[in-house]
Design an enzyme around this catalytic site. Structure first.
Site, mmCIF file in Angstrom:
data_model
loop_
_atom_site.group_PDB
_atom_site.id
_atom_site.type_symbol
_atom_site.label_atom_id
_atom_site.label_comp_id
_atom_site.label_asym_id
_atom_site.label_seq_id
_atom_site.Cartn_x
_atom_site.Cartn_y
_atom_site.Cartn_z
ATOM 1 N N ASN A 91 0.830 -1.207 0.000
ATOM 2 C CA ASN A 91 0.000 0.000 0.000
ATOM 3 C C ASN A 91 0.865 1.258 0.000
ATOM 4 O O ASN A 91 1.821 1.349 0.775
ATOM 5 C CB ASN A 91 -0.886 0.014 1.250
ATOM 6 C CG ASN A 91 -1.818 -1.189 1.312
ATOM 7 O OD1 ASN A 91 -2.284 -1.667 0.297
ATOM 8 N ND2 ASN A 91 -2.077 -1.681 2.517
ATOM 9 N N GLN A 98 -2.348 2.684 3.414
ATOM 10 C CA GLN A 98 -1.067 2.647 4.124
ATOM 11 C C GLN A 98 -1.215 3.309 5.495
ATOM 12 O O GLN A 98 -1.753 4.415 5.602
ATOM 13 C CB GLN A 98 0.031 3.366 3.320
ATOM 14 C CG GLN A 98 1.414 3.217 3.948
ATOM 15 C CD GLN A 98 2.535 3.809 3.094
ATOM 16 O OE1 GLN A 98 2.278 4.521 2.122
ATOM 17 N NE2 GLN A 98 3.770 3.510 3.467
ATOM 18 N N HIS A 104 6.558 -1.530 3.081
ATOM 19 C CA HIS A 104 6.515 -2.950 3.430
ATOM 20 C C HIS A 104 5.609 -3.662 2.441
ATOM 21 O O HIS A 104 4.729 -3.045 1.843
ATOM 22 C CB HIS A 104 6.021 -3.147 4.871
ATOM 23 C CG HIS A 104 4.766 -2.395 5.162
ATOM 24 N ND1 HIS A 104 4.761 -1.041 5.425
ATOM 25 C CD2 HIS A 104 3.482 -2.789 5.181
ATOM 26 C CE1 HIS A 104 3.514 -0.636 5.612
ATOM 27 N NE2 HIS A 104 2.715 -1.680 5.456
HETATM 28 P P1 AMP Z 1 -0.243 -0.884 6.005
HETATM 29 O O1 AMP Z 1 -1.678 -0.617 6.413
HETATM 30 O O2 AMP Z 1 -0.087 -1.427 4.617
HETATM 31 O O3 AMP Z 1 0.622 0.323 6.268
HETATM 32 O O4 AMP Z 1 0.250 -2.054 6.943
HETATM 33 C C1 AMP Z 1 0.761 -1.866 8.203
HETATM 34 C C2 AMP Z 1 0.714 -3.211 8.870
HETATM 35 O O5 AMP Z 1 1.673 -3.241 9.920
HETATM 36 C C3 AMP Z 1 -0.656 -3.535 9.493
HETATM 37 O O6 AMP Z 1 -1.130 -4.764 8.937
HETATM 38 C C4 AMP Z 1 -0.337 -3.652 10.982
HETATM 39 O O7 AMP Z 1 -1.097 -4.661 11.613
HETATM 40 C C5 AMP Z 1 1.142 -3.983 10.983
HETATM 41 N N1 AMP Z 1 1.875 -3.570 12.154
HETATM 42 C C6 AMP Z 1 1.877 -2.356 12.746
HETATM 43 N N2 AMP Z 1 2.710 -2.339 13.813
HETATM 44 C C7 AMP Z 1 3.255 -3.574 13.893
HETATM 45 C C8 AMP Z 1 4.187 -4.205 14.773
HETATM 46 N N3 AMP Z 1 4.717 -3.562 15.807
HETATM 47 N N4 AMP Z 1 4.517 -5.496 14.545
HETATM 48 C C9 AMP Z 1 3.973 -6.168 13.511
HETATM 49 N N5 AMP Z 1 3.094 -5.634 12.639
HETATM 50 C C10 AMP Z 1 2.733 -4.365 12.825
#
Ligand code: AMP
Ligand code: ZN
Length: 139
Positions: A91, A98, A104
């Site tokens: 995203n 995002q 990521h």
């Molecule tokens: P996005 O919405 O594409 O930016 O994805 C961010 C992702 O990171 C989400 O699926 C969250 O659940 C995940 N996330 C956020 N903080 C952490 C963390 N500390 N450890 C593992 N995953 C995380």
């Protein structure tokens, strides 16, 4: 080699080991961890060790390597999780969903009958030749 990191970025801290995570794969350039709020069992995220907010900022070098990491992880995840399918998702920008502004790539295992929803309605293409030309001109 030293990595480009940004203070106060949670994914920089995770990727570089300052914050513990459930790691499934790691090499010199990437850490792959289980998502803390998974969309499905085994949902993982590939995090580059170099900071870049999004795809526009990802280095060509990391861009060239990241799908190789996705491929290796996908094979291992299929073997371990026995998933029926897998979505690779990335995203860019709030409008695209995002929430963490360190690039990521999501690896989302899919299981028959799961409730994961990554669908959109298919529209009609308008002026595709003109649009393609506009984008070609932007390279
Ligand atoms: P996005 O919405 O594409 O930016 O994805 C961010 C992702 O990171 C989400 O699926 C969250 O659940 C995940 N996330 C956020 N903080 C952490 C963390 N500390 N450890 C593992 N995953 C995380
Ligand atoms: Zn970062």
């Amino acid at each position: 080699m030293n990595k480009i990191t940004q203070p106060d970025c949670i994914f920089c801290k995770i990727a570089n080991g300052e914050i513990p995570s459930s790691t499934i794969y790691e090499d010199d350039d990437f850490k792959v961890i289980l998502d803390i709020n998974p969309a499905s069992k085994g949902h993982a995220i590939i995090i580059p060790k170099n900071h870049g907010a999004d795809l526009y900022e990802l280095s060509q070098e990391d861009a060239g390597k990241i799908m190789g990491v996705a491929q290796k992880c996908a094979v291992a995840m299929k073997k371990a999780l026995h998933c029926d399918g897998l979505n690779v998702l990335q995203n860019n920008g709030e409008i695209a969903g995002q929430t963490v502004f360190h690039l990521h790539v999501h690896l989302i295992p899919r299981y028959k009958g799961d409730t994961v929803n990554i669908n959109w309605t298919h529209g009609e293409a308008e002026d595709a030749q003109k649009l393609a030309e506009e984008i070609r001109q932007a390279f």
